[in-house]
Design a protein around this motif. Structure first.
Motif, PDB file in Angstrom:
ATOM      1  N   GLN A   1      -1.180   2.401  -3.103  1.00  0.00           N
ATOM      2  CA  GLN A   1      -0.028   2.912  -1.950  1.00  0.00           C
ATOM      3  C   GLN A   1       0.091   4.442  -1.953  1.00  0.00           C
ATOM      4  N   PRO A   2       0.315   4.803  -1.044  1.00  0.00           N
ATOM      5  CA  PRO A   2       0.453   6.435  -1.141  1.00  0.00           C
ATOM      6  C   PRO A   2       1.573   6.902  -1.637  1.00  0.00           C
ATOM      7  N   LYS A   3       1.669   8.182  -1.953  1.00  0.00           N
ATOM      8  CA  LYS A   3       2.726   8.806  -2.501  1.00  0.00           C
ATOM      9  C   LYS A   3       4.033   8.845  -1.409  1.00  0.00           C
TER      10      LYS A   3
ATOM     11  N   VAL B   1      -4.320  -0.853  -0.565  1.00  0.00           N
ATOM     12  CA  VAL B   1      -4.220  -1.750  -1.692  1.00  0.00           C
ATOM     13  C   VAL B   1      -3.011  -1.398  -2.724  1.00  0.00           C
ATOM     14  N   GLU B   2      -2.801  -2.669  -3.559  1.00  0.00           N
ATOM     15  CA  GLU B   2      -1.791  -2.190  -4.427  1.00  0.00           C
ATOM     16  C   GLU B   2      -2.215  -2.328  -6.030  1.00  0.00           C
ATOM     17  N   ASN B   3      -1.874  -1.200  -6.582  1.00  0.00           N
ATOM     18  CA  ASN B   3      -2.164  -0.789  -7.924  1.00  0.00           C
ATOM     19  C   ASN B   3      -3.602  -0.848  -8.397  1.00  0.00           C
TER      20      ASN B   3
ATOM     21  N   PRO C   1      -3.434   7.393  -6.172  1.00  0.00           N
ATOM     22  CA  PRO C   1      -2.300   6.834  -5.156  1.00  0.00           C
ATOM     23  C   PRO C   1      -2.790   7.899  -3.594  1.00  0.00           C
ATOM     24  N   GLY C   2      -2.443   7.213  -2.487  1.00  0.00           N
ATOM     25  CA  GLY C   2      -2.997   7.742  -1.376  1.00  0.00           C
ATOM     26  C   GLY C   2      -1.994   8.778  -1.133  1.00  0.00           C
ATOM     27  N   LEU C   3      -2.630   9.763  -0.006  1.00  0.00           N
ATOM     28  CA  LEU C   3      -1.753  10.787   0.591  1.00  0.00           C
ATOM     29  C   LEU C   3      -0.408  10.307   1.118  1.00  0.00           C
ATOM     30  N   PRO C   4       0.644  11.008   1.149  1.00  0.00           N
ATOM     31  CA  PRO C   4       1.871  10.695   2.077  1.00  0.00           C
ATOM     32  C   PRO C   4       1.237  10.432   3.505  1.00  0.00           C
ATOM     33  N   ILE C   5       1.986   9.400   3.981  1.00  0.00           N
ATOM     34  CA  ILE C   5       1.668   8.890   5.295  1.00  0.00           C
ATOM     35  C   ILE C   5       2.052   9.825   6.646  1.00  0.00           C
TER      36      ILE C   5
END
Length: 448
Positions: A2-4, A49-51, A55-59
């Motif tokens: 999941q993103p930050k 995806v979860e865990n 972490p992805g970049l902020p949307i």
């Protein structure tokens, strides 16, 4: 993963926040506070995806950069560079403190566009319309009447002459054959380059017979390379097999054939004739655009392949406008290119240009004259918001670029509307101050 949720750093506690430094009356600052950014997290969050993984970049960062890119007509690399210099851009993208490092690599924007797809990009356009509704710049009354028109979004390819296609196909096949370890009998690197140069010189000098002779050489060289590869490796796989099929199509196509190939790297490119005096043919895809008649907001834009008749695109265009704006237009005004469509299409009355009736009132004829208001919108979307030349890959790239051009147009329109509102507020304050001073003056010198 999941993103930050945002940007964070331990040293930020000892620095001033951006909202304490920036001018709160700046249009970009006010627009950043007006957009409902949480809608994007709800919409795009399930695509991660979860865990698992980093972490992805902020949307909000990714959405904001795409808004700014097409609002100010800059590339992926330029928007990241200017983000580092402009604190208002950083606040618009969700930063709480001034950033001194690049937030991402420009290639991350490419990967995110592939992840979201054209359907996700329609959400970006929908949020611009919802923001305009929330600020009361756009109402259901404005959405009652729309203008519809089509244009051409050109692809970033060279003009596809026969000589250029033959030479480009030969060079690509030679390069891929060397990479695959295929030893060709002859590559024609020197002869092909010379023939291509001489063809251009002879064509410029109007020496058609000599130019045709050089063109015949280029086609001959391409055919020999194709046959040499097929002999030495009959079962090809991967990119070389794909390019070989395209080269064979270019080698075999004639002047008047349909479904011709105009680019080795972009096979989706089509030749479209729009009847323009300065540009007889354009190479790309058709784009259908829907705008409000009264105040010119873009409520629908989609790239359509296959070069269909304009009337066949009207149903999908109005359906997209309804899905994005949340309201079905009651009247749609089109030009003569839509001749043949029914007068009523799914509860929407279709009006063709210059079809004036004797019983028509002046108030009704006003909306017919407003139909041409979509032409400058198309011009601004092309010149100011990156729809004139599409650099994104594939058919999905065509659709994404067209939708983002509409987002950029609406974002700039929102900024102008906020700036105009701020000017009116300041003028209203000055007027109130002058009235108060005049009243005090009158009271002070009022005769007894």
């Amino acid at each position: 993963m999941q993103p930050k949720s945002g940007f964070s750093d331990q040293g930020d506690l000892f620095r001033s926040r951006l909202d304490q430094i920036l001018n709160h009356r700046h249009p970009l600052y006010r627009l950043a506070d007006s957009i409902n950014w949480s809608l994007f997290e709800k919409e795009f969050g399930p695509l991660y995806v979860e865990n698992f993984g980093r972490p992805g970049l902020p949307i909000r960062l990714l959405v904001g950069l795409h808004y700014l890119k097409h609002a100010y007509n800059v590339s992926d690399e330029a928007v990241v560079e200017r983000f580092l210099e402009n604190p208002y851009w950083q606040y618009f993208c969700g930063c709480e403190y001034f950033q001194h490092k690049f937030p991402l690599d420009p290639s991350s924007l490419v990967k995110w566009r592939k992840r979201i797809g054209p359907k996700g990009m329609e959400k970006l356009l929908q949020v611009t319309i919802e923001t305009a509704k929330g600020k009361e710049y756009l109402t259901e009354k404005h959405l009652e009447r729309v203008n519809v028109d089509t244009t051409v979004q050109e692809k970033a390819i060279a003009f596809p002459t026969d000589a250029r296609l033959y030479e480009k196909a030969r060079r690509i096949l030679v390069r891929l054959a060397k990479r695959a370890g295929i030893e060709l009998r002859q590559t024609y690197e020197r002869l092909g380059k010379r023939a291509f140069i001489m063809h251009g010189r002879y064509s410029h000098a109007r020496q058609t017979k000599r130019a045709k002779r050089e063109l015949k050489k280029l086609r001959l060289y391409l055919g020999r390379v194709i046959r040499d590869i097929e002999r030495k490796c009959p079962e090809l796989k991967g990119l070389l097999a794909i390019m070989l099929e395209r080269a064979k199509q270019i080698f075999g196509q004639k002047r008047n054939d349909s479904d011709k190939l105009y680019s080795m790297q972009a096979p989706e490119v089509e030749c479209i004739a729009k009847g323009k005096a300065h540009k007889k043919y354009e190479f790309g895809c058709k784009v259908s655009l829907v705008s409000t008649s009264e105040n010119s907001w873009i409520v629908g834009v989609q790239a359509i392949h296959g070069n269909p008749y304009d009337g066949h695109t009207l149903k999908d265009s109005l359906g997209q406008a309804q899905a994005i704006a949340g309201y079905r237009p009651g009247h749609a005004y089109c030009d003569k290119g839509y001749k043949g469509v029914p007068t009523v299409l799914n509860n929407t009355e279709i009006h063709l240009a210059n079809k004036k009736k004797k019983s028509m009132k002046a108030s009704e004829w006003k909306w017919y004259r407003r139909r041409s208001g979509i032409e400058p919108i198309i011009g601004h979307a092309k010149q100011d918001h990156r729809m004139d030349r599409n650099y994104l890959k594939g058919t999905e790239g065509d659709r994404i670029n067209a939708i983002l051009a509409g987002c950029g147009f609406n974002i700039r329109k929102l900024l102008r509307a906020i700036l105009l509102w701020l000017f009116k507020e300041r003028f209203r304050g000055i007027t109130a101050t002058l009235i108060t001073l005049i009243e005090r003056f009158n009271n002070l010198y009022q005769p007894v």
